[in-house]
Design an enzyme around this catalytic site. Structure first.
Site, PDB file in Angstrom:
ATOM      1  N   ARG A  76      -7.755  -0.307   0.839  1.00  0.00           N
ATOM      2  CA  ARG A  76      -8.290  -1.521   0.215  1.00  0.00           C
ATOM      3  C   ARG A  76      -8.715  -1.276  -1.239  1.00  0.00           C
ATOM      4  O   ARG A  76      -8.717  -2.206  -2.043  1.00  0.00           O
ATOM      5  CB  ARG A  76      -9.432  -2.086   1.080  1.00  0.00           C
ATOM      6  CG  ARG A  76     -10.629  -1.197   1.206  1.00  0.00           C
ATOM      7  CD  ARG A  76     -11.518  -1.580   2.393  1.00  0.00           C
ATOM      8  NE  ARG A  76     -10.959  -1.115   3.666  1.00  0.00           N
ATOM      9  CZ  ARG A  76     -11.528  -1.317   4.851  1.00  0.00           C
ATOM     10  NH1 ARG A  76     -12.655  -2.000   4.948  1.00  0.00           N
ATOM     11  NH2 ARG A  76     -10.971  -0.856   5.951  1.00  0.00           N
TER      12      ARG A  76
ATOM     13  N   LYS B 256     -10.176  12.618   8.585  1.00  0.00           N
ATOM     14  CA  LYS B 256      -9.731  12.132   9.898  1.00  0.00           C
ATOM     15  C   LYS B 256      -9.698  13.300  10.890  1.00  0.00           C
ATOM     16  O   LYS B 256      -9.547  14.451  10.476  1.00  0.00           O
ATOM     17  CB  LYS B 256      -8.305  11.574   9.783  1.00  0.00           C
ATOM     18  CG  LYS B 256      -8.196  10.232   9.093  1.00  0.00           C
ATOM     19  CD  LYS B 256      -6.739   9.773   9.063  1.00  0.00           C
ATOM     20  CE  LYS B 256      -6.585   8.440   8.345  1.00  0.00           C
ATOM     21  NZ  LYS B 256      -7.254   7.321   9.007  1.00  0.00           N
TER      22      LYS B 256
ATOM     23  N   GLU C  90      -9.471   3.782   2.097  1.00  0.00           N
ATOM     24  CA  GLU C  90      -8.948   3.927   0.732  1.00  0.00           C
ATOM     25  C   GLU C  90      -7.918   2.872   0.375  1.00  0.00           C
ATOM     26  O   GLU C  90      -7.755   2.535  -0.794  1.00  0.00           O
ATOM     27  CB  GLU C  90      -8.346   5.332   0.558  1.00  0.00           C
ATOM     28  CG  GLU C  90      -6.901   5.514   1.052  1.00  0.00           C
ATOM     29  CD  GLU C  90      -6.713   5.268   2.541  1.00  0.00           C
ATOM     30  OE1 GLU C  90      -7.685   5.390   3.290  1.00  0.00           O
ATOM     31  OE2 GLU C  90      -5.586   4.929   2.947  1.00  0.00           O
TER      32      GLU C  90
ATOM     33  N   ASP D  66       1.531   6.149   5.696  1.00  0.00           N
ATOM     34  CA  ASP D  66       0.560   5.219   5.114  1.00  0.00           C
ATOM     35  C   ASP D  66       1.063   4.542   3.832  1.00  0.00           C
ATOM     36  O   ASP D  66       0.328   3.822   3.169  1.00  0.00           O
ATOM     37  CB  ASP D  66      -0.768   5.957   4.858  1.00  0.00           C
ATOM     38  CG  ASP D  66      -1.974   5.045   5.028  1.00  0.00           C
ATOM     39  OD1 ASP D  66      -1.825   3.968   5.630  1.00  0.00           O
ATOM     40  OD2 ASP D  66      -3.058   5.415   4.541  1.00  0.00           O
TER      41      ASP D  66
ATOM     42  N   ASP E 227      -2.539  10.068   4.107  1.00  0.00           N
ATOM     43  CA  ASP E 227      -3.954   9.700   4.215  1.00  0.00           C
ATOM     44  C   ASP E 227      -4.686  10.677   5.143  1.00  0.00           C
ATOM     45  O   ASP E 227      -4.627  10.556   6.368  1.00  0.00           O
ATOM     46  CB  ASP E 227      -4.063   8.265   4.760  1.00  0.00           C
ATOM     47  CG  ASP E 227      -5.518   7.804   4.867  1.00  0.00           C
ATOM     48  OD1 ASP E 227      -6.400   8.497   4.318  1.00  0.00           O
ATOM     49  OD2 ASP E 227      -5.745   6.744   5.479  1.00  0.00           O
TER      50      ASP E 227
ATOM     51  N   LYS F  43       0.846  -1.206   0.000  1.00  0.00           N
ATOM     52  CA  LYS F  43       0.000   0.000   0.000  1.00  0.00           C
ATOM     53  C   LYS F  43       0.880   1.254   0.000  1.00  0.00           C
ATOM     54  O   LYS F  43       1.690   1.446   0.896  1.00  0.00           O
ATOM     55  CB  LYS F  43      -0.916  -0.007   1.239  1.00  0.00           C
ATOM     56  CG  LYS F  43      -1.705   1.297   1.441  1.00  0.00           C
ATOM     57  CD  LYS F  43      -2.659   1.218   2.631  1.00  0.00           C
ATOM     58  CE  LYS F  43      -3.293   2.568   2.956  1.00  0.00           C
ATOM     59  NZ  LYS F  43      -4.180   2.530   4.137  1.00  0.00           N
TER      60      LYS F  43
ATOM     61  N   ASP G  97     -12.176   7.056   3.857  1.00  0.00           N
ATOM     62  CA  ASP G  97     -10.963   6.782   4.631  1.00  0.00           C
ATOM     63  C   ASP G  97     -10.560   5.301   4.545  1.00  0.00           C
ATOM     64  O   ASP G  97      -9.469   4.934   4.962  1.00  0.00           O
ATOM     65  CB  ASP G  97     -11.187   7.204   6.095  1.00  0.00           C
ATOM     66  CG  ASP G  97      -9.891   7.327   6.865  1.00  0.00           C
ATOM     67  OD1 ASP G  97      -8.820   7.314   6.218  1.00  0.00           O
ATOM     68  OD2 ASP G  97      -9.951   7.444   8.103  1.00  0.00           O
TER      69      ASP G  97
HETATM   70  N1  BES Z   1      -4.380   4.333   6.964  1.00  0.00           N
HETATM   71  C1  BES Z   1      -5.505   4.019   7.744  1.00  0.00           C
HETATM   72  C2  BES Z   1      -5.247   2.968   8.810  1.00  0.00           C
HETATM   73  C3  BES Z   1      -4.275   3.362   9.891  1.00  0.00           C
HETATM   74  C4  BES Z   1      -4.717   3.929  11.057  1.00  0.00           C
HETATM   75  C5  BES Z   1      -2.927   3.120   9.736  1.00  0.00           C
HETATM   76  C6  BES Z   1      -3.821   4.275  12.054  1.00  0.00           C
HETATM   77  C7  BES Z   1      -2.023   3.467  10.737  1.00  0.00           C
HETATM   78  C8  BES Z   1      -2.480   4.052  11.903  1.00  0.00           C
HETATM   79  C9  BES Z   1      -6.638   3.493   6.851  1.00  0.00           C
HETATM   80  O1  BES Z   1      -6.667   3.990   5.563  1.00  0.00           O
HETATM   81  C10 BES Z   1      -7.907   3.883   7.514  1.00  0.00           C
HETATM   82  O2  BES Z   1      -8.130   5.050   7.665  1.00  0.00           O
HETATM   83  N2  BES Z   1      -8.716   2.917   7.889  1.00  0.00           N
HETATM   84  C11 BES Z   1      -9.948   3.167   8.541  1.00  0.00           C
HETATM   85  C12 BES Z   1     -10.970   2.236   7.962  1.00  0.00           C
HETATM   86  C13 BES Z   1     -12.366   2.560   8.350  1.00  0.00           C
HETATM   87  C14 BES Z   1     -12.806   3.887   7.779  1.00  0.00           C
HETATM   88  C15 BES Z   1     -13.262   1.464   7.856  1.00  0.00           C
HETATM   89  C16 BES Z   1      -9.746   2.951  10.040  1.00  0.00           C
HETATM   90  O3  BES Z   1      -8.957   2.080  10.407  1.00  0.00           O
HETATM   91  O4  BES Z   1     -10.335   3.659  10.811  1.00  0.00           O
HETATM   92 ZN    ZN Z   2      -4.818   4.614   4.781  1.00  0.00          ZN
HETATM   93 ZN    ZN Z   3      -7.717   5.849   5.418  1.00  0.00          ZN
END
Ligand code: BES
Ligand code: ZN
Ligand code: ZN
Length: 503
Positions: free
Chosen positions: A357, A283, A355, A294, A276, A271, A353
């Site tokens: 996947r 966020k 993204e 990220d 992000d 990834k 968010d």
């Molecule tokens: N990049 C984040 C996941 C992440 C969070 C990595 C904290 C490192 C530290 C990912 O893109 C994300 O935002 N995921 C969301 C998914 C949700 C919206 C379903 C999450 O984990 O909150």
């Molecule tokens: Zn992310």
């Molecule tokens: Zn994200």
């Protein structure tokens, strides 16, 4: 930095700091004998318990000692490689802290340590070098030094030489280990640098250039698809995430083909979200800056492919890096949008968010379709939920293949980059059903890291040997989480260990 293996008397090792490793079991007799022989007072042992990573610096000693200082270095019980690595990290960090230029370690006990840890000598030497390089890591390329109060003539000191002092007939083995450790250590450092670079220094194009540079230097092919080509391919996931961005996306294909027959074909997908923000599903601003990390999965894949190329492993390894930032703007994708991915599968974007996947979906399909590899592994900072489940030291492992899962778990134990397996049961599919598209990119409150993995599974087109490693926790250590801050390069050591086993 030069790393040399030397055969000389302990007293003659010419260095700023000579480390004497001891395990807690050997503490009494061996340490006492060595210290007496070197002219130290046994009182110093009051403060040393040989805990793994403990460093006690001694002054004085015999006049004959060529080393300026000696350090007692704790190995814990001396029964596992993780403690040995921990000691190497701590020793390097101490030497950096003391602003020394030369460090040395007495490896005369490495044969017995190899027996006690059930490792070979070369592996221990490699782990020491890797650990030492990790321990001396600093990210200072964005510091100008202009505000520091120091005399202009004072050049900041850094470690330029490391000596491994041995006796007995293990020179060749140790040297082999040192070479390997240096390769993995430097690839890990490259990954950490990329992770630590903020969004304004590292966009998708920069990530692609880093791959091209590495490929040119170490003899593997790198093809970069730019926005036009990504559009022509119809990578709807990557394009959707990129919609809000000022910077174009890239899709990099790193292809290492060995000289002779390849034993296996392996696709590694990373990834590469360079920043992000969450997009329209923005966020919270607290610690948002950490989202420069990220693209850690991409950095690990790049570091691993470079290491494999430099080690010359007899495997065909392909790295696939979809890259973009995830930004809100008038052109950004919005929650509720339905997009068509490269596979043709349609996705309802429940949350912009989620993204990672979306871009991985395209890359996974591309990996299967173009290469039909024996194994597909993706590495991604995919979910905050994985941090809730496993914390900042351990990655989540998901696989549709028990043997592969076990091999990755074992590689984690050996490399010190630990993973823990999570379920991929179909009952979780319920959570990512969509009323309007084939699948939703969000799965509601529970089991966030599992529903993310279930989503990815839909894009491997029935491949039987796939694993997803969620490195959201261990890829980046937030300030105050421990001694290491920032990017860790997690994944390089783990994947190289795994690939070496298959080579
Ligand atoms: N990049 C984040 C996941 C992440 C969070 C990595 C904290 C490192 C530290 C990912 O893109 C994300 O935002 N995921 C969301 C998914 C949700 C919206 C379903 C999450 O984990 O909150
Ligand atoms: Zn992310
Ligand atoms: Zn994200």
């Amino acid at each position: 930095m030069k790393i040399s293996v030397i055969k000389s008397d302990l007293e003659q090792v010419d260095t700023d700091l000579l480390a004497l490793p001891f395990s807690s079991g050997a503490l009494k007799k061996e340490t006492e004998n060595t210290l007496v022989a070197l002219g130290f007072d046994l009182q110093v042992l009051k403060d040393f318990k040989a805990e793994a990573g403990e460093v006690v610096v001694l002054y004085g000693g015999s006049k004959k000692l060529a080393a300026a200082r000696v350090a007692l270095l704790g190995l814990g019980e001396g029964k596992n490689i993780a403690d040995w690595r921990k000691a190497a990290v701590a020793f390097a960090a101490k030497a950096v802290d003391m602003k020394l230029e030369k460090a040395a370690v007495d490896c005369s006990g490495i044969k017995s340590l190899a027996d006690a840890t059930k490792q070979n000598v070369a592996t221990l030497a490699a782990a020491f070098v890797e650990g030492f390089m990790a321990g001396m890591y600093e990210f200072d390329r964005l510091k100008s030094g202009k505000l520091e109060k120091k005399k202009s003539s004072q050049k900041p000191k850094e470690i330029s030489e490391v000596l491994l002092r041995i006796d007995g007939d293990v020179v060749e083995e140790i040297e082999k280990g040192v070479t390997e450790g240096e390769i993995v250590g430097s690839c890990q450092k490259m990954a950490r640098d990329l992770v630590n670079l903020p969004g304004n220094y590292l966009q998708a194009e920069d990530l692609a250039s880093a791959a091209e540079e590495s490929g040119k230097k170490y003899g593997y092919d790198v093809t970069v698809f730019h926005k036009k080509e990504i559009e022509a391919l119809g990578m709807g996931g990557l394009l959707a995430v990129n919609k809000g961005s000022f910077h174009p996306p890239t899709f990099s294909v790193l292809d290492y083909t060995p000289q002779g027959q390849a034993k296996l074909v392996i696709a590694l997908v990373g990834k590469g979200v360079t920043f992000d923000s969450g997009g329209i599903s923005l966020k919270p601003s607290e610690n948002m800056g950490e989202m420069k990390s990220d693209m850690s999965g991409a950095a690990s894949v790049l570091g691993t492919i470079e290491a494999v190329a430099r080690l010359g492993l007899p495997l065909h390894v392909i790295g696939l890096i979809p890259a973009t930032d995830n930004m809100p703007s008038g052109t950004a994708q919005t929650p509720g949008d339905v997009i068509t991915t490269y596979s043709g599968i349609t996705v309802e974007v429940g949350n912009t968010d989620a993204e990672g996947r979306l871009i991985l979906a395209d890359a996974l399909t591309y990996a299967k379709e173009k290469y039909n590899p024996d194994v597909i592994i993706d590495v991604a900072t995919l979910t905050g939920a994985c941090i809730v489940a496993l914390g900042y030291k351990v990655a989540g492992l998901f696989s549709n293949n028990d043997k592969l899962a076990d091999e990755i778990f074992q590689a984690g134990q050996q490399s010190g980059e630990n993973v823990w397996r999570m379920p991929l049961w179909d009952l979780y599919d319920e959570q990512i059903k969509s009323d309007v598209a084939d699948v939703n990119n969000t799965g509601g409150r529970g089991a966030g890291s599992v529903t993310a993995a279930k989503f990815l599974e839909k894009f491997i087109d029935g491949h039987k040997k796939w694993a997803h490693i969620d490195i959201a926790g261990p890829s980046f250590q937030p300030k105050g989480a421990g001694k290491v801050n920032g990017g860790t390069g997690f994944g390089v050591s783990l994947l190289v260990e795994l690939l070496k086993k298959w080579a």
